[in-house]
Design an enzyme around this catalytic site. Structure first.
Site, PDB file in Angstrom:
ATOM      1  CD  GLU A  96     -10.999  66.419 -14.112  1.00  2.37           C
ATOM      2  OE1 GLU A  96     -10.879  67.927 -13.841  1.00  2.37           O
ATOM      3  OE2 GLU A  96      -9.809  65.871 -15.349  1.00  2.37           O
ATOM      4  CB  CYS A 109     -18.730  70.935  -9.678  1.00  5.64           C
ATOM      5  SG  CYS A 109     -19.630  70.507 -11.263  1.00  5.64           S
ATOM      6  CB  CYS A 116     -22.633  65.513 -22.787  1.00  2.62           C
ATOM      7  SG  CYS A 116     -24.498  65.992 -22.887  1.00  2.62           S
ATOM      8  CB  CYS A 120     -22.884  72.732 -26.165  1.00  2.00           C
ATOM      9  SG  CYS A 120     -24.510  72.572 -24.999  1.00  2.00           S
ATOM     10  CB  CYS A 123     -19.619  72.381 -24.372  1.00  2.11           C
ATOM     11  SG  CYS A 123     -19.555  71.159 -23.194  1.00  2.11           S
ATOM     12  N   GLY A 170     -21.967  65.896 -18.575  1.00  6.69           N
ATOM     13  CA  GLY A 170     -23.499  65.534 -18.640  1.00  6.69           C
ATOM     14  C   GLY A 170     -24.902  66.425 -18.792  1.00  6.69           C
ATOM     15  CB  SER A 202     -26.703  73.061 -13.877  1.00  8.34           C
ATOM     16  OG  SER A 202     -26.431  73.715 -15.232  1.00  8.34           O
ATOM     17  CG  HIS A 226     -24.986  78.954 -22.515  1.00  8.48           C
ATOM     18  ND1 HIS A 226     -23.922  79.277 -21.865  1.00  8.48           N
ATOM     19  CD2 HIS A 226     -24.859  77.342 -22.869  1.00  8.48           C
ATOM     20  CE1 HIS A 226     -23.846  78.278 -21.219  1.00  8.48           C
ATOM     21  NE2 HIS A 226     -24.539  77.013 -21.446  1.00  8.48           N
ATOM     22  CG  ASN A 302     -11.910  80.714 -18.534  1.00 10.98           C
ATOM     23  OD1 ASN A 302     -10.674  81.590 -18.838  1.00 10.98           O
ATOM     24  ND2 ASN A 302     -12.202  80.711 -18.227  1.00 10.98           N
ATOM     25  CB  CYS A 345     -12.430  77.420 -18.211  1.00  8.43           C
ATOM     26  SG  CYS A 345     -12.978  77.927 -17.526  1.00  8.43           S
TER      27      CYS A 345
HETATM   28  S1  SF4 Z   1     -22.914  72.426 -21.948  1.00  9.95           S
HETATM   29 FE1  SF4 Z   1     -23.672  70.240 -20.928  1.00  9.95          FE
HETATM   30  S2  SF4 Z   1     -25.607  69.245 -22.090  1.00  9.95           S
HETATM   31 FE2  SF4 Z   1     -24.211  70.629 -23.284  1.00  9.95          FE
HETATM   32  S3  SF4 Z   1     -22.450  69.498 -24.301  1.00  9.95           S
HETATM   33 FE3  SF4 Z   1     -22.285  69.860 -22.718  1.00  9.95          FE
HETATM   34  S4  SF4 Z   1     -21.887  68.692 -20.848  1.00  9.95           S
HETATM   35 FE4  SF4 Z   1     -23.221  68.432 -22.672  1.00  9.95          FE
END
Ligand code: SF4
Length: 382
Positions: A96, A109, A116, A120, A123, A170, A202, A226, A302, A345
């Site tokens: 997206e 964006c 990925c 994290c 995520c 990613g 980023s 974070h 979120n 989100c």
């Molecule tokens: S926050 Fe970024 S680096 Fe971490 S899993 Fe999600 S997409 Fe990957």
């Protein structure tokens, strides 16, 4: 899967690469500039539309080359002007792209990978695992598609998209060459002519690649922090075990110092209730970033299904921001945009989960903050 035609896709080629291509087919290098304008300024994907290219060369190009962006699966426009595209890339996955307008600024964006690998903990993209790197054509293709959809081609080139942030799906530094090529096209006057200050990469903190980046480009840099200490960051952003905070921040400091011109690092910090939103975390962050040239974007989490995390209360968010602000930091907290097209989100994550169940490979993308310069997270990502 998108068909592989065996032709050279000119969409993702930088000017030197395109010049090489023309040389390789026995043509003059200056053709590269002509064709780049048709592709990026005018949004053309048909060689026959290139009126300053002779018929013989057009036929030659048709035989060996193509201009092919990702396939558009859907485009939604929010009542607040936010736009969201779902596009399918060569691997068959969908990614997206989100556009957030804010006053005279419009931020796109862009995703760099389908899925990925960095996992994290908060995520949604990380939970899907890694599928594929996007090619340079698939990365710049997201800009190409968005630019065409605004109808700004050719008269008002780059007016709608003033900023680009590599903060979608990613880790961009793990798809280095393709991301760098695409960012060069974003900044090239024969591409989209966006200022280096307004193209932001980023990263979650792939320290060695930050130094590599400094050798080849001078875009703006954002760090997905974070957590203010290694113990907590090891849990939230596992790549921290490989590249701990001190190492990552040193690399960021070197990068920003190399940019000069009073440029700063953008620090992104997703606020997770009772995890990293307490006054002691703010105090640690203040100590960590003491004298660091940066601005801080706070991203209230979120929640999405099974995330295991909650959004902090408004009071907790305000308290955290105030503590940073009182310590002299430039700090903003992002607000929600694009809820009615599931670009918010929590909504976006829900859609991702549903589509994944239907065996579609799918991604979420970050939203952009109210200032339009840095994105908010739709399930925070790089
Ligand atoms: S926050 Fe970024 S680096 Fe971490 S899993 Fe999600 S997409 Fe990957």
């Amino acid at each position: 899967m998108t068909a592989n035609t065996g032709k050279v896709n000119l969409l993702g080629l930088t000017q030197p690469q395109l010049e090489q291509f023309f040389e390789s087919i026995g043509e003059k290098r200056f053709r590269a500039g002509q064709v780049m304008k048709w592709i990026h300024h005018f949004g053309v994907d048909d060689f026959d539309a290139m009126s300053n290219i002779g018929k013989a060369l057009r036929e030659k190009l048709k035989a060996c080359a193509e201009i092919r962006g990702p396939e558009i699966v859907s485009e939604d426009i929010s009542s607040d002007g936010t736009r969201k595209w779902v596009v399918r890339v060569n691997s068959g996955s969908c990614v997206e792209t989100v556009y957030i307008p804010q006053g005279s600024r419009g931020t796109l964006c862009v995703s760099s990978q389908a899925g990925c690998a960095l996992d994290c903990s908060f995520c949604s993209t990380g939970k899907q695992g890694f599928n594929s790197d996007l090619t340079a054509a698939e990365i710049i293709g997201q800009v190409w598609i968005a630019n065409k959809s605004f109808g700004t081609v050719p008269a008002k080139i780059d007016r709608a998209i003033t900023n680009v942030v590599m903060m979608g799906m990613g880790e961009p530094l793990l798809n280095f060459d393709n991301v760098v090529a695409a960012m060069n096209l974003m900044m090239d006057d024969l591409g989209y002519g966006i200022s280096k200050r307004k193209v932001t990469l980023s990263t979650s903190g792939v320290a060695p690649m930050i130094d590599e980046l400094a050798k080849v480009i001078d875009v703006s840099l954002a760090l997905s922090l974070h957590a203010p200490n290694d113990e907590l960051r090891n849990q939230l952003v596992p790549i921290n075990k490989k590249y701990p905070l001190a190492v990552v921040l040193d690399a960021c400091r070197r990068y920003v110092a190399g940019l000069g011109e009073k440029r700063v690092l953008t620090v992104e910090y997703t606020l997770l209730k009772d995890v990293n939103d307490q006054p002691e975390h703010a105090a640690q962050m203040i100590a960590l970033l003491k004298d660091f040239p940066c601005k801080i974007n706070l991203i209230p989490f979120n929640p999405f299904p099974h995330s295991g995390y909650e959004r902090p209360s408004n009071n907790a968010i305000r308290r955290f921001q105030d503590l940073l602000h009182q310590a002299g930091h430039n700090v903003t907290t992002r607000t929600t945009r694009g809820e009615d097209i599931d670009a918010a989100c929590g909504q976006l994550v829900g859609q991702v989960m549903d589509r994944t169940r239907r065996s579609e490979r799918y991604i979420a993308v970050r939203q952009l903050d109210s200032e339009g310069e840095q994105p908010r997270s739709a399930g925070p990502r790089t």
